[in-house]
Write a protein that holds these residues in place. Structure first.
Motif: not given
Length: 123
Positions: A6-8, A13-14, A42-44, A52-53
């Protein structure tokens, strides 16, 4: 966002939000009367790194009413084959590059309203 990475994902995202804000591709405003707001998601993806996009869910639009043209920045496989063949014939070295942010040079005469991304809601 429930994964151990989740951190990555949050960092990716940021980075995407920072890129959007830095390039002034999104402006926060109030929704005018009579306008529809489109969804977003979000596309991860995890390739060599976490990416992310933020994409707008334009499938709610109707051709001829909400939009008139569509574009895609995808090359055909035959184009890649031609470039690889030319490189092999001329003994050229091929390098790959990763484009972090890509914007098409299209101009839009219409305003598009999108829901604010979760976690980045501004008043």
């Amino acid at each position: 966002m429930a994964s151990r990475d989740v951190h990555f994902w949050k960092e990716a995202i940021h980075d995407e939000i920072d890129s959007i804000m830095h390039n002034n591709t999104m402006v926060f405003s109030n929704l005018p009367l009579g306008c529809k707001v489109l969804g977003r998601k979000w596309i991860l993806k995890r390739k060599m790194k976490y990416k992310s996009k933020l994409v707008i869910q334009g499938f709610w639009q109707k051709e001829g009413i909400n939009f008139f043209d569509t574009y895609s920045n995808v090359a055909r496989i035959s184009t890649f084959r031609l470039l690889l063949a030319l490189a092999a014939i001329h003994n050229l070295v091929i390098h790959q590059m990763d484009v972090k942010t890509l914007f098409m040079n299209g101009e839009s005469d219409e305003e598009i309203y999108m829901k604010q991304p979760e976690g980045f809601v501004m008043p």
